[in-house]
Design an enzyme around this catalytic site. Structure first.
Site, PDB file in Angstrom:
ATOM      1  N   CYS A  85      55.996   6.242  20.163  1.00  0.00           N
ATOM      2  CA  CYS A  85      56.392   6.456  21.551  1.00  0.00           C
ATOM      3  C   CYS A  85      55.925   5.300  22.440  1.00  0.00           C
ATOM      4  O   CYS A  85      56.505   4.228  22.402  1.00  0.00           O
ATOM      5  CB  CYS A  85      55.888   7.810  22.030  1.00  0.00           C
ATOM      6  SG  CYS A  85      56.670   8.394  23.550  1.00  0.00           S
ATOM      7  N   HIS A 194      57.074  11.966  17.684  1.00  0.00           N
ATOM      8  CA  HIS A 194      55.642  11.993  17.416  1.00  0.00           C
ATOM      9  C   HIS A 194      55.305  12.658  16.082  1.00  0.00           C
ATOM     10  O   HIS A 194      55.123  13.884  16.019  1.00  0.00           O
ATOM     11  CB  HIS A 194      54.920  12.752  18.530  1.00  0.00           C
ATOM     12  CG  HIS A 194      54.841  12.015  19.819  1.00  0.00           C
ATOM     13  ND1 HIS A 194      53.714  11.358  20.232  1.00  0.00           N
ATOM     14  CD2 HIS A 194      55.766  11.825  20.790  1.00  0.00           C
ATOM     15  CE1 HIS A 194      53.931  10.799  21.422  1.00  0.00           C
ATOM     16  NE2 HIS A 194      55.178  11.065  21.777  1.00  0.00           N
ATOM     17  N   GLU A 196      52.506  12.665  14.564  1.00  0.00           N
ATOM     18  CA  GLU A 196      51.136  13.184  14.557  1.00  0.00           C
ATOM     19  C   GLU A 196      51.060  14.625  15.058  1.00  0.00           C
ATOM     20  O   GLU A 196      50.023  15.284  14.903  1.00  0.00           O
ATOM     21  CB  GLU A 196      50.215  12.274  15.395  1.00  0.00           C
ATOM     22  CG  GLU A 196      50.332  12.397  16.901  1.00  0.00           C
ATOM     23  CD  GLU A 196      51.503  11.647  17.507  1.00  0.00           C
ATOM     24  OE1 GLU A 196      51.540  11.495  18.745  1.00  0.00           O
ATOM     25  OE2 GLU A 196      52.396  11.205  16.743  1.00  0.00           O
TER      26      GLU A 196
END
Length: 232
Positions: A85, A194, A196
């Site tokens: 991002c 994302h 994560e």
């Protein structure tokens, strides 16, 4: 394996990236934007957030932070680097990746679980996927629309450097439905969604099996660990 995560003023997801690295089986190393020291890490993650409040352009000021001189040298030397991002925006601003990110086509911040198709399963960060594999990971951005000249797009497409595309819906108006790209060497990857945030059951996207059970993002981190073991 030791993977550094760089914190910039305004980073939001640095701790999440460290957690993902730990769950994948590597040692996360916290790095500070104002240093000129990578502390001997084997790979790097530039996390999501709003570095420097996204003033000027998202990622532009962060791309000039002291540690970015070391990041650029390391990336050009072959070290795996993942920009997520805001980190993707930094990589384009630092000219480690081609193209750029502008404000979403709808003109507003978007947050959703997003379906992707993995187009390139040979980069350092995607070897654990199969070509055309469909995954779901969260997306949250206000300036996530990927733009590039027609010549650049033709080169990225022709060289197989599109890492992932949006499927189902293009949430931000990116050209070619592009969600992520890699450099020619395959060690530097920028990804707008994302990974994560989809690394542990109970905290990820909903799946057909159960609510919040999606862990598709973990493979980005296990991929770079597996590639390092192969190259050791």
């Amino acid at each position: 394996m030791r993977i550094g995560v760089v914190t910039f003023p305004g980073s939001l997801d640095d701790r999440d990236a460290q957690r993902a690295i730990r769950l994948a089986g590597a040692e996360p190393v916290a790095l500070w934007h104002g240093e000129h020291d990578l502390h001997g890490v084997d790979a790097l993650v530039l996390p999501g957030g709003f570095s420097y409040g996204d003033y000027l352009r998202a990622g532009a000021i962060a791309s000039l932070s002291p540690i970015m001189a070391e990041v650029i040298d390391a990336a050009n030397g072959g070290m795996p680097v993942l920009g997520i991002c805001n980190g993707f925006q930094m990589l384009t601003e630092a000219h480690l990746l081609e193209g750029g990110l502008i404000r979403n086509e709808a003109g507003r911040f978007i947050c959703r679980d997003q379906q992707l198709r993995i187009e390139n399963s040979t980069s350092d960060w995607t070897t654990g996927f199969t070509a055309n594999q469909e995954i779901t990971i969260p997306l949250k951005n206000g300036e996530g629309s990927f733009m590039a000249s027609s010549e650049t797009l033709e080169r990225l497409e022709g060289e197989g450097r599109i890492v992932a595309r949006y499927i189902g819906v293009n949430p931000n108006g990116s050209l070619g439905d592009i969600a992520g790209v890699t450099n020619a060497r395959g060690n530097v990857v920028g990804l707008m969604p994302h990974p994560e945030h989809a690394v542990e059951a109970g905290f990820g996207p909903d799946t057909a099996q159960a609510m919040s059970s999606g862990v598709d993002g973990l493979t980005f981190f296990t991929s770079v660990i597996a590639r390092a073991l192969v190259n050791a």
